[in-house]
Design a protein around this motif. Structure first.
Motif, PDB file in Angstrom:
ATOM      1  N   ARG A  76      -5.244 -11.821  -8.811  1.00  0.00           N
ATOM      2  CA  ARG A  76      -5.501 -10.569  -7.996  1.00  0.00           C
ATOM      3  C   ARG A  76      -5.223  -9.013  -8.182  1.00  0.00           C
ATOM      4  O   ARG A  76      -4.676  -9.515  -9.691  1.00  0.00           O
ATOM      5  CB  ARG A  76      -4.136 -10.549  -7.266  1.00  0.00           C
ATOM      6  CG  ARG A  76      -4.280 -10.373  -5.341  1.00  0.00           C
ATOM      7  CD  ARG A  76      -3.601 -10.543  -5.008  1.00  0.00           C
ATOM      8  NE  ARG A  76      -2.192  -9.289  -5.189  1.00  0.00           N
ATOM      9  CZ  ARG A  76      -0.697 -10.619  -5.447  1.00  0.00           C
ATOM     10  NH1 ARG A  76      -0.437 -11.311  -5.540  1.00  0.00           N
ATOM     11  NH2 ARG A  76      -0.235  -9.859  -6.611  1.00  0.00           N
ATOM     12  N   ALA A  77      -6.234  -8.224  -8.309  1.00  0.00           N
ATOM     13  CA  ALA A  77      -6.398  -6.721  -9.260  1.00  0.00           C
ATOM     14  C   ALA A  77      -5.319  -5.483  -8.067  1.00  0.00           C
ATOM     15  O   ALA A  77      -5.020  -4.929  -9.547  1.00  0.00           O
ATOM     16  CB  ALA A  77      -7.742  -6.736  -9.225  1.00  0.00           C
ATOM     17  N   VAL A  78      -5.210  -6.424  -6.914  1.00  0.00           N
ATOM     18  CA  VAL A  78      -4.486  -5.700  -6.487  1.00  0.00           C
ATOM     19  C   VAL A  78      -2.332  -5.573  -6.335  1.00  0.00           C
ATOM     20  O   VAL A  78      -2.677  -6.919  -5.690  1.00  0.00           O
ATOM     21  CB  VAL A  78      -4.492  -4.854  -5.658  1.00  0.00           C
ATOM     22  CG1 VAL A  78      -6.244  -3.759  -6.134  1.00  0.00           C
ATOM     23  CG2 VAL A  78      -5.975  -5.914  -3.889  1.00  0.00           C
ATOM     24  N   ASN A  79      -1.738  -4.413  -6.140  1.00  0.00           N
ATOM     25  CA  ASN A  79      -0.183  -4.841  -5.398  1.00  0.00           C
ATOM     26  C   ASN A  79       0.006  -3.884  -3.459  1.00  0.00           C
ATOM     27  O   ASN A  79      -1.093  -3.395  -3.822  1.00  0.00           O
ATOM     28  CB  ASN A  79       0.619  -4.575  -6.397  1.00  0.00           C
ATOM     29  CG  ASN A  79       0.472  -6.223  -7.749  1.00  0.00           C
ATOM     30  OD1 ASN A  79       0.091  -7.504  -7.359  1.00  0.00           O
ATOM     31  ND2 ASN A  79       0.859  -5.589  -8.566  1.00  0.00           N
ATOM     32  N   LEU A  80       0.933  -4.332  -3.854  1.00  0.00           N
ATOM     33  CA  LEU A  80       1.731  -3.685  -2.640  1.00  0.00           C
ATOM     34  C   LEU A  80       1.257  -1.796  -2.467  1.00  0.00           C
ATOM     35  O   LEU A  80       2.359  -2.025  -3.634  1.00  0.00           O
ATOM     36  CB  LEU A  80       2.656  -4.401  -1.488  1.00  0.00           C
ATOM     37  CG  LEU A  80       3.049  -5.240  -0.826  1.00  0.00           C
ATOM     38  CD1 LEU A  80       4.319  -5.561  -0.843  1.00  0.00           C
ATOM     39  CD2 LEU A  80       1.633  -5.296   0.635  1.00  0.00           C
ATOM     40  N   GLY A  81       0.767  -1.184  -1.920  1.00  0.00           N
ATOM     41  CA  GLY A  81       1.376  -0.204  -2.020  1.00  0.00           C
ATOM     42  C   GLY A  81      -0.750   0.504  -2.583  1.00  0.00           C
ATOM     43  O   GLY A  81      -0.288   1.870  -2.746  1.00  0.00           O
ATOM     44  N   ASP A  82      -1.077  -0.209  -3.560  1.00  0.00           N
ATOM     45  CA  ASP A  82      -2.420   0.284  -4.008  1.00  0.00           C
ATOM     46  C   ASP A  82      -3.176   1.059  -3.044  1.00  0.00           C
ATOM     47  O   ASP A  82      -3.567   0.581  -2.493  1.00  0.00           O
ATOM     48  CB  ASP A  82      -2.672  -1.323  -4.994  1.00  0.00           C
ATOM     49  CG  ASP A  82      -1.842  -1.233  -6.112  1.00  0.00           C
ATOM     50  OD1 ASP A  82      -0.946  -0.664  -6.704  1.00  0.00           O
ATOM     51  OD2 ASP A  82      -1.985  -2.556  -6.946  1.00  0.00           O
ATOM     52  N   THR A  83      -3.723   1.875  -3.843  1.00  0.00           N
ATOM     53  CA  THR A  83      -4.702   2.665  -3.308  1.00  0.00           C
ATOM     54  C   THR A  83      -6.536   2.401  -3.833  1.00  0.00           C
ATOM     55  O   THR A  83      -6.608   1.833  -5.332  1.00  0.00           O
ATOM     56  CB  THR A  83      -5.029   4.487  -3.836  1.00  0.00           C
ATOM     57  OG1 THR A  83      -3.266   4.645  -3.102  1.00  0.00           O
ATOM     58  CG2 THR A  83      -6.106   4.666  -2.564  1.00  0.00           C
ATOM     59  N   VAL A  84      -7.254   1.436  -2.894  1.00  0.00           N
ATOM     60  CA  VAL A  84      -8.356   0.865  -2.780  1.00  0.00           C
ATOM     61  C   VAL A  84      -9.121   2.046  -2.835  1.00  0.00           C
ATOM     62  O   VAL A  84      -9.133   2.554  -1.740  1.00  0.00           O
ATOM     63  CB  VAL A  84      -8.824  -0.237  -2.478  1.00  0.00           C
ATOM     64  CG1 VAL A  84      -7.149  -1.137  -3.761  1.00  0.00           C
ATOM     65  CG2 VAL A  84      -8.193  -0.300  -0.886  1.00  0.00           C
ATOM     66  N   LYS A  85     -10.424   1.790  -3.553  1.00  0.00           N
ATOM     67  CA  LYS A  85     -11.535   2.704  -2.852  1.00  0.00           C
ATOM     68  C   LYS A  85     -13.248   1.605  -2.390  1.00  0.00           C
ATOM     69  O   LYS A  85     -12.975   0.646  -3.314  1.00  0.00           O
ATOM     70  CB  LYS A  85     -12.225   3.273  -4.654  1.00  0.00           C
ATOM     71  CG  LYS A  85     -11.619   3.895  -5.220  1.00  0.00           C
ATOM     72  CD  LYS A  85     -12.304   4.489  -6.525  1.00  0.00           C
ATOM     73  CE  LYS A  85     -10.818   5.894  -6.520  1.00  0.00           C
ATOM     74  NZ  LYS A  85     -11.677   6.609  -8.654  1.00  0.00           N
ATOM     75  N   PRO A  86     -13.901   1.835  -2.018  1.00  0.00           N
ATOM     76  CA  PRO A  86     -15.598   1.124  -1.859  1.00  0.00           C
ATOM     77  C   PRO A  86     -15.974   0.619  -2.668  1.00  0.00           C
ATOM     78  O   PRO A  86     -16.122   0.756  -4.086  1.00  0.00           O
ATOM     79  CB  PRO A  86     -16.088   2.171  -1.016  1.00  0.00           C
ATOM     80  CG  PRO A  86     -14.858   3.016  -0.167  1.00  0.00           C
ATOM     81  CD  PRO A  86     -14.204   2.913  -1.677  1.00  0.00           C
ATOM     82  N   GLY A  87     -16.357  -1.027  -2.611  1.00  0.00           N
ATOM     83  CA  GLY A  87     -17.020  -2.006  -3.751  1.00  0.00           C
ATOM     84  C   GLY A  87     -15.685  -2.311  -4.690  1.00  0.00           C
ATOM     85  O   GLY A  87     -15.757  -2.527  -5.620  1.00  0.00           O
ATOM     86  N   GLN A  88     -14.424  -2.034  -4.755  1.00  0.00           N
ATOM     87  CA  GLN A  88     -13.270  -2.263  -6.084  1.00  0.00           C
ATOM     88  C   GLN A  88     -13.723  -3.705  -5.847  1.00  0.00           C
ATOM     89  O   GLN A  88     -13.322  -4.335  -4.895  1.00  0.00           O
ATOM     90  CB  GLN A  88     -12.148  -1.192  -5.590  1.00  0.00           C
ATOM     91  CG  GLN A  88     -11.096  -1.587  -6.626  1.00  0.00           C
ATOM     92  CD  GLN A  88      -9.466  -0.599  -6.830  1.00  0.00           C
ATOM     93  OE1 GLN A  88      -9.613   0.126  -5.715  1.00  0.00           O
ATOM     94  NE2 GLN A  88      -8.962  -1.309  -7.827  1.00  0.00           N
ATOM     95  N   VAL A  89     -13.225  -4.173  -7.260  1.00  0.00           N
ATOM     96  CA  VAL A  89     -12.711  -5.951  -7.440  1.00  0.00           C
ATOM     97  C   VAL A  89     -11.112  -5.636  -7.055  1.00  0.00           C
ATOM     98  O   VAL A  89     -10.858  -5.329  -7.450  1.00  0.00           O
ATOM     99  CB  VAL A  89     -12.256  -6.320  -7.990  1.00  0.00           C
ATOM    100  CG1 VAL A  89     -12.463  -7.910  -8.599  1.00  0.00           C
ATOM    101  CG2 VAL A  89     -14.323  -6.037  -8.620  1.00  0.00           C
TER     102      VAL A  89
END
Length: 384
Positions: A76-89
């Motif tokens: 899992r590449a993200v955690n709570l509070g992370d900002t994501v972009k469209p298409g990001q894994v």
């Protein structure tokens, strides 16, 4: 004679002592002090009321993302509070079985294509033979049907290969749009079924102020929200209020709290996700109501009452009242009093029914007399 006096004195003392004690026990109790109380004449006036509800700022669109296929969560590449972009894994599952299935589908396509090509070549040869009269038209039709069946099998194999290719691509969980991760529901190593939530992403865009109201106030909120400026929000730590627009009212009550969830559009208000707020609902002004200070109301025997002063006898008696709401430091009396009555507004907790009182008269302000002591003048130093 001295012996006689010594005998009479104890006898006399024993006779008089009970009488003295009896006289002391029959003394009347001291009367209750005549207390000074502040009073106020009851009068009808206008009252404005408002209701406040605890609220929270949420994203208009909040997606609970999950894999379309099942498997073991590899990372899992993200955690709570992370900002994501469209298409990001965001996460990956173990795709070994999906890769093998894709390879098998590709092999099936190759076999179907070979079979189709062979059937096509046979059909061409049988067309020439039928023109020369070596085979019948029925035999040619059978060869044509075999070619069409092989072509259909090839299309089926291609479609199945596309499905397996999509399944292999679904091993990566991608973000649908830009936003912030507001929830994590799975950890690496966990075996997930298709559709199990992994992360929750609050998408960028409009924000809603979400709050709950009791069942008996839903209609009041809907009616008041139709008035411009009646529904406002006050952010935590700020005294400034901003208007809200009612957007959505839940069709059914929450099964646990029995309250209705309401969402209001925050408009262009600069707020952060999860920020606490207070929704203020201003109710229409009502005339002909009675208001008293909070200090005039007390609880007695589970009932709300006030002390009413009888001006003729200068005594107080409790009068039960019904509370209709609050306005600042005043309470709105819905029943139990009428205009013209005199009510005690201070010192209510030290009174008893029928107690004599007097109206409190504030002392007159007195000015301190001017000092008549003269200040001695400075004595000049003697010349040397």
């Amino acid at each position: 004679m001295p012996h006689l006096l010594r005998l009479v004195s104890p006898l006399l003392l024993a006779t008089l002592l009970p009488a003295l004690l009896t006289g002391c026990s029959k003394q009347a109790a001291a009367p209750e002090p005549e207390r000074a109380v502040r009073t106020q004449l009851v009068s009808a006036g206008a009252a404005t009321a408002s209701h406040e509800y605890a609220a929270e700022v949420k994203a208009r669109v909040e997606s609970r993302l999950s894999f379309r296929v099942g498997g073991k969560l590899a990372s899992r590449a993200v955690n709570l509070g992370d900002t994501v972009k469209p298409g990001q894994v965001l996460a990956r599952i173990d795709a070994q079985d999906l890769k093998l299935a894709e390879a098998a589908a590709s092999a099936a396509v190759a076999a179907a294509r070979t079979n189709r090509d062979q059937a096509g070549q046979d059909y061409k040869r049988f067309v020439d033979l039928q023109r020369q009269g070596f085979i019948s038209a029925a035999e040619l039709e059978r060869r044509d049907s075999a070619f069409k069946a092989a072509q259909a099998q090839l299309e089926q194999a291609k479609a199945q290969a596309d499905v397996q290719g999509n399944q292999f691509a679904y091993a990566q969980l991608l973000a649908d749009g830009a936003g912030v991760v507001t929830g994590v529901s799975a950890e690496p190593g966990q075996v997930l079924a298709a559709g199990t939530p992994v992360v929750t992403v609050a998408l960028d865009g409009p924000r809603d102020v979400v709050f709950s109201v009791p069942e008996d106030q839903v209609a009041r909120v809907k009616a008041a929200a139709a008035v411009p400026g009646a529904l406002k929000v006050r952010l935590w730590g700020s005294d400034k209020t901003s208007p809200l627009t009612l957007r959505e009212v839940a069709a059914a009550a929450d099964p646990v709290t029995r309250t209705f969830l309401i969402k209001a559009d925050a408009g262009k208000l600069d707020v952060g996700l999860g920020q606490s707020a207070t929704v203020v609902l201003d109710l229409p002004q009502v005339s002909g109501v009675i208001k008293l200070p909070l200090t005039a109301v007390l609880q007695q025997g589970g009932k709300t009452s006030v002390w009413v002063l009888d001006g003729a006898s200068m005594t107080v008696n409790a009068a039960p009242v019904q509370i209709g709401g609050a306005e600042g430091n005043d309470v709105v009396i819905a029943g139990g009093l009428k205009a013209g009555q005199e009510v005690v507004v201070a010192g209510v907790h030290v009174l008893n029914p029928g107690q004599k009182v007097k109206r409190y008269v504030p002392p007159r302000a007195t000015t301190a007399p001017a000092s008549t002591t003269a200040v001695p003048a400075a004595v000049p130093a003697a010349s040397r």
